[in-house]
Design a protein around this motif. Structure first.
Motif, short mmCIF file in Angstrom:
data_model
loop_
_atom_site.label_atom_id
_atom_site.label_comp_id
_atom_site.label_asym_id
_atom_site.label_seq_id
_atom_site.Cartn_x
_atom_site.Cartn_y
_atom_site.Cartn_z
N GLY A 194 0.90 -1.29 0.09
CA GLY A 194 0.16 -0.35 0.35
C GLY A 194 0.81 0.72 -0.33
N VAL A 195 1.47 1.75 1.02
CA VAL A 195 2.90 2.36 1.10
C VAL A 195 3.65 2.29 1.44
CG1 VAL A 195 2.50 4.56 2.56
CG2 VAL A 195 0.59 4.09 1.87
N LEU A 196 4.88 2.23 1.17
CA LEU A 196 6.14 2.33 1.52
C LEU A 196 7.17 3.30 2.02
CD1 LEU A 196 7.29 -0.79 -0.09
CD2 LEU A 196 6.42 -0.41 2.14
N GLN A 199 4.70 10.85 -1.08
CA GLN A 199 4.08 12.08 -0.45
C GLN A 199 5.35 12.34 0.22
OE1 GLN A 199 1.26 13.20 0.13
NE2 GLN A 199 1.75 14.58 1.87
N VAL A 200 5.53 14.40 0.32
CA VAL A 200 6.44 14.31 1.61
C VAL A 200 5.47 15.13 2.84
CG1 VAL A 200 8.51 15.94 1.66
CG2 VAL A 200 8.12 15.04 -0.58
N PRO A 235 13.27 14.54 7.81
CA PRO A 235 11.81 14.34 6.45
C PRO A 235 11.64 12.83 6.28
CG PRO A 235 14.35 15.62 5.79
CD PRO A 235 14.51 14.68 7.06
N LYS A 236 10.65 12.78 5.88
CA LYS A 236 9.79 11.72 5.92
C LYS A 236 8.78 11.44 4.58
CE LYS A 236 5.27 8.93 8.18
NZ LYS A 236 4.54 8.25 9.01
N LEU A 281 0.89 3.77 -5.20
CA LEU A 281 0.97 3.29 -6.01
C LEU A 281 -0.44 4.69 -6.72
CD1 LEU A 281 0.23 -0.32 -6.86
CD2 LEU A 281 1.88 1.10 -7.49
N SER A 282 -0.14 5.25 -7.85
CA SER A 282 -1.33 6.25 -8.59
C SER A 282 -2.51 5.28 -9.07
CB SER A 282 -0.95 6.94 -9.57
OG SER A 282 -0.97 6.24 -10.42
#
Length: 111
Positions: free
Chosen positions: A35-37, A70-71, A77-78, A83-84
């Motif tokens: 999903g998000v990494l 996504q910053v 910083p994260k 995926l779009s």
């Protein structure tokens, strides 16, 4: 990166220009699974990838609209990748590639 893919007259060539490369398809696969990494998680998953190569692959995927970055304004910083909608449309293709890879490995005695 439309300039990079305009030279292809074949849709297969276009597809390969977007997901070709040593790590792009694998990045898309793991973003699909997770999903998000974060960048550091991708680095751990892709053993052997150099930071320069990983950043280049991520930038190309982002420029092609396959992934989103996504910053978060925190210190340190994260940065998270996902995926779009366009990237999600690649998942059925990657599933078929996975099946073929499993078949190939079984035929070659690599399993």
């Amino acid at each position: 990166m439309k300039n990079r893919i305009e030279n292809f007259n074949c849709p297969v060539g276009v597809t390969l220009s977007v997901i070709g490369g040593k790590y792009k398809a694998v990045i898309v696969w793991y973003l699909h699974k997770e999903g998000v990494l974060r960048y550091s998680a991708l680095q751990k998953i892709l053993t052997g990838v150099t930071p320069k190569m990983l950043i280049a692959q991520l930038r190309e995927l982002e420029a092609d609209g396959v992934i989103e970055r996504q910053v978060y304004p925190v210190i340190p910083p994260k940065v998270e990748y996902s995926l779009s909608e366009l990237g999600k449309s690649l998942v059925p293709l990657l599933i078929e590639m996975k099946k073929w890879g499993e078949f190939y490995c079984s035929q070659q005695g690599l399993v």
